[in-house]
Design a protein around this motif. Structure first.
Motif, PDB file in Angstrom:
ATOM      1  N   GLU A  96       0.133 -13.116   0.691  1.00  0.00           N
ATOM      2  CA  GLU A  96       0.734 -12.158   1.618  1.00  0.00           C
ATOM      3  C   GLU A  96       1.862 -12.714   2.392  1.00  0.00           C
ATOM      4  N   LEU A  97       1.851 -13.790   2.726  1.00  0.00           N
ATOM      5  CA  LEU A  97       3.152 -14.585   3.122  1.00  0.00           C
ATOM      6  C   LEU A  97       4.375 -14.493   1.964  1.00  0.00           C
ATOM      7  N   ARG A  98       4.017 -14.792   1.004  1.00  0.00           N
ATOM      8  CA  ARG A  98       5.056 -15.003  -0.232  1.00  0.00           C
ATOM      9  C   ARG A  98       5.638 -13.465  -0.535  1.00  0.00           C
ATOM     10  N   VAL A  99       5.041 -12.675  -0.629  1.00  0.00           N
ATOM     11  CA  VAL A  99       5.617 -11.034  -0.902  1.00  0.00           C
ATOM     12  C   VAL A  99       6.006 -10.575   0.553  1.00  0.00           C
ATOM     13  N   LEU A 100       5.584 -10.939   1.702  1.00  0.00           N
ATOM     14  CA  LEU A 100       6.515 -10.510   3.036  1.00  0.00           C
ATOM     15  C   LEU A 100       7.435 -11.021   2.964  1.00  0.00           C
TER      16      LEU A 100
ATOM     17  N   GLY B  48       3.538  -2.538  -7.407  1.00  0.00           N
ATOM     18  CA  GLY B  48       3.315  -3.536  -6.774  1.00  0.00           C
ATOM     19  C   GLY B  48       2.040  -4.215  -7.079  1.00  0.00           C
ATOM     20  N   LEU B  49       1.029  -3.304  -7.403  1.00  0.00           N
ATOM     21  CA  LEU B  49      -0.264  -3.917  -7.630  1.00  0.00           C
ATOM     22  C   LEU B  49      -0.020  -4.815  -9.075  1.00  0.00           C
ATOM     23  N   PHE B  50       0.439  -4.067  -9.994  1.00  0.00           N
ATOM     24  CA  PHE B  50       0.305  -4.629 -11.331  1.00  0.00           C
ATOM     25  C   PHE B  50       1.577  -5.937 -11.644  1.00  0.00           C
ATOM     26  N   ASN B  51       2.701  -5.642 -10.866  1.00  0.00           N
ATOM     27  CA  ASN B  51       3.798  -6.518 -10.934  1.00  0.00           C
ATOM     28  C   ASN B  51       3.688  -7.782 -10.006  1.00  0.00           C
TER      29      ASN B  51
ATOM     30  N   SER C 121       3.293  -4.496  -2.258  1.00  0.00           N
ATOM     31  CA  SER C 121       2.338  -5.525  -2.570  1.00  0.00           C
ATOM     32  C   SER C 121       1.907  -6.174  -1.258  1.00  0.00           C
ATOM     33  N   THR C 122       2.907  -6.058  -0.386  1.00  0.00           N
ATOM     34  CA  THR C 122       2.658  -6.457   1.285  1.00  0.00           C
ATOM     35  C   THR C 122       1.439  -5.764   1.575  1.00  0.00           C
ATOM     36  N   PHE C 123       1.407  -4.668   1.737  1.00  0.00           N
ATOM     37  CA  PHE C 123       0.407  -3.742   2.054  1.00  0.00           C
ATOM     38  C   PHE C 123      -0.771  -3.893   1.209  1.00  0.00           C
ATOM     39  N   LEU C 124      -0.980  -4.096  -0.054  1.00  0.00           N
ATOM     40  CA  LEU C 124      -1.874  -4.118  -0.954  1.00  0.00           C
ATOM     41  C   LEU C 124      -2.600  -5.350  -1.038  1.00  0.00           C
ATOM     42  N   VAL C 125      -2.338  -6.408  -0.349  1.00  0.00           N
ATOM     43  CA  VAL C 125      -2.897  -7.765  -0.293  1.00  0.00           C
ATOM     44  C   VAL C 125      -3.775  -8.019   1.067  1.00  0.00           C
ATOM     45  N   ILE C 126      -3.189  -6.962   1.993  1.00  0.00           N
ATOM     46  CA  ILE C 126      -3.735  -7.153   3.285  1.00  0.00           C
ATOM     47  C   ILE C 126      -5.145  -6.878   3.351  1.00  0.00           C
ATOM     48  N   PRO C 127      -5.952  -5.927   2.627  1.00  0.00           N
ATOM     49  CA  PRO C 127      -7.490  -6.055   2.725  1.00  0.00           C
ATOM     50  C   PRO C 127      -8.186  -7.551   1.982  1.00  0.00           C
ATOM     51  N   VAL C 128      -7.409  -8.219   1.159  1.00  0.00           N
ATOM     52  CA  VAL C 128      -7.773  -9.354   0.650  1.00  0.00           C
ATOM     53  C   VAL C 128      -8.012 -10.389   1.763  1.00  0.00           C
ATOM     54  N   LEU C 129      -7.271 -10.275   2.659  1.00  0.00           N
ATOM     55  CA  LEU C 129      -7.235 -11.277   3.973  1.00  0.00           C
ATOM     56  C   LEU C 129      -8.360 -11.326   4.522  1.00  0.00           C
ATOM     57  N   PHE C 130      -9.325 -10.296   4.861  1.00  0.00           N
ATOM     58  CA  PHE C 130     -10.468 -10.095   5.276  1.00  0.00           C
ATOM     59  C   PHE C 130     -11.478 -10.707   4.516  1.00  0.00           C
ATOM     60  N   VAL C 131     -11.406 -10.980   3.165  1.00  0.00           N
ATOM     61  CA  VAL C 131     -12.470 -11.854   2.593  1.00  0.00           C
ATOM     62  C   VAL C 131     -12.293 -13.168   2.572  1.00  0.00           C
ATOM     63  N   GLN C 132     -11.080 -13.690   2.723  1.00  0.00           N
ATOM     64  CA  GLN C 132     -11.075 -15.085   3.033  1.00  0.00           C
ATOM     65  C   GLN C 132     -11.039 -15.491   4.434  1.00  0.00           C
ATOM     66  N   PRO C 133     -11.701 -16.808   4.620  1.00  0.00           N
ATOM     67  CA  PRO C 133     -11.623 -17.249   5.978  1.00  0.00           C
ATOM     68  C   PRO C 133     -10.143 -17.616   6.609  1.00  0.00           C
ATOM     69  N   ILE C 134      -9.939 -17.506   7.763  1.00  0.00           N
ATOM     70  CA  ILE C 134      -8.694 -17.531   8.341  1.00  0.00           C
ATOM     71  C   ILE C 134      -8.307 -19.306   8.101  1.00  0.00           C
TER      72      ILE C 134
END
Length: 294
Positions: free
Chosen positions: A35-39, A69-72, A184-197
């Motif tokens: 998320e930080l990388r693509v942002l 953004g999803l595939f690239n 990609s920045t928006f697509l990765v956001i939902p994955v953040l809720f799967v991983q612990p902070i």
């Protein structure tokens, strides 16, 4: 000569991306790192567009940018980041070079393009190279193979993206890069809720690794790649694929003390040979003394 300098610089930068992932992913985890990388990369291109007063084409292209953004970016970056938790930067950089193999396979299945004998031989070389990297003689378990499969899934995603662009709306290279990174920045956001902070340790090292990964290895690298295509053409620019494993192996050994075993070297040689066969590109094409003078 300028094209050759940019080519080597780009190979060094993209080879270094796996080093920075290896440094940052243990603290941040795959989702927050990407998320930080693509942002950071998207912000870099936005700033460049503002400084150069470049108009960005986005009207009616939301769906296109989301697919690209999803595939690239989003999916392959996440898969590589997951694999970086377990696999060395050296091996990851070599596996990254298998993208052209997936490109021709996807083109054959999806776009019904014929595969030549030369291309099949190249794919076979690539397969043998991956087998050498994994060391199938040691019979690794599925859990040990999973990160390798994730990295190969990332390059498959690149293959899908490259073929999608052949049938996608015709958009400029800079617009595609800018749009797909914001998507990609928006697509990765939902994955953040799967991983612990994450609770980052060695914060300064991690921060600089993330900045380098996003700003230099993604944002600036896109600009260099577009310039390289302008100078050398798309086919010759593809020879950067040969340099990424060389720099990836070197950076991993220099900064992470990763051993360079025979399996890594044999695998790298076989994969590079396969890429040369698949793409039809010759090493002589990117030597500085072989460049055409315009």
């Amino acid at each position: 000569m300028l094209g050759f300098i940019i080519l080597v610089l780009l190979g060094a930068i993209w080879g270094g991306s796996f080093l920075f992932m290896r440094i940052a992913v243990p603290s941040l985890g795959p989702a927050y790192l990407i998320e930080l990388r693509v942002l950071f990369a998207a912000l870099t291109l936005t700033i460049i567009a503002l400084i150069t007063r470049r108009a960005i084409n986005h009207k009616g292209l939301t769906k296109h940018y989301l697919i690209l953004g999803l595939f690239n970016s989003a999916l392959p970056f996440l898969l590589f980041a997951y694999a970086a938790q377990y696999v060395s930067a050296s091996v990851l950089s070599v596996l990254n070079s298998t993208a052209p193999f997936w490109g021709v396979i996807v083109a054959s299945v999806w776009l019904k393009q014929d595969i030549s004998a030369r291309t099949l031989l190249g794919c076979l070389c690539g397969l043998l190279g991956v087998a050498a990297l994994v060391d199938l003689q040691s019979m690794p378990s599925f859990s040990e193979l999973l990160p390798i499969l994730a990295a190969l899934g990332a390059t498959l995603s690149y293959g899908i993206a490259s073929n999608y662009t052949k049938i996608a709306p015709k958009v400029g290279a800079f617009d595609n890069a800018h749009g797909n990174l914001w998507a990609s920045t928006f697509l990765v956001i939902p994955v953040l809720f799967v991983q612990p902070i994450p609770t980052a340790t060695e914060a300064n090292t991690v921060l600089w690794a993330v900045i380098a990964l996003g700003v230099i290895c993604t944002g600036v690298a896109y600009i260099l790649y577009f310039k390289l295509i302008d100078l050398m053409g798309a086919a010759q620019a593809l020879t950067v694929t040969f340099l990424i494993p060389l720099f990836g192996i070197m950076w991993g050994h220099m900064f992470l003390n990763e051993p360079i075993g025979p399996n890594t070297l044999i695998g790298a040689v076989l994969v590079i040979m396969g890429v040369m066969l698949v793409t039809g590109v010759k090493v002589q094409q990117f030597l500085p003394w072989r460049q055409r003078v315009s």
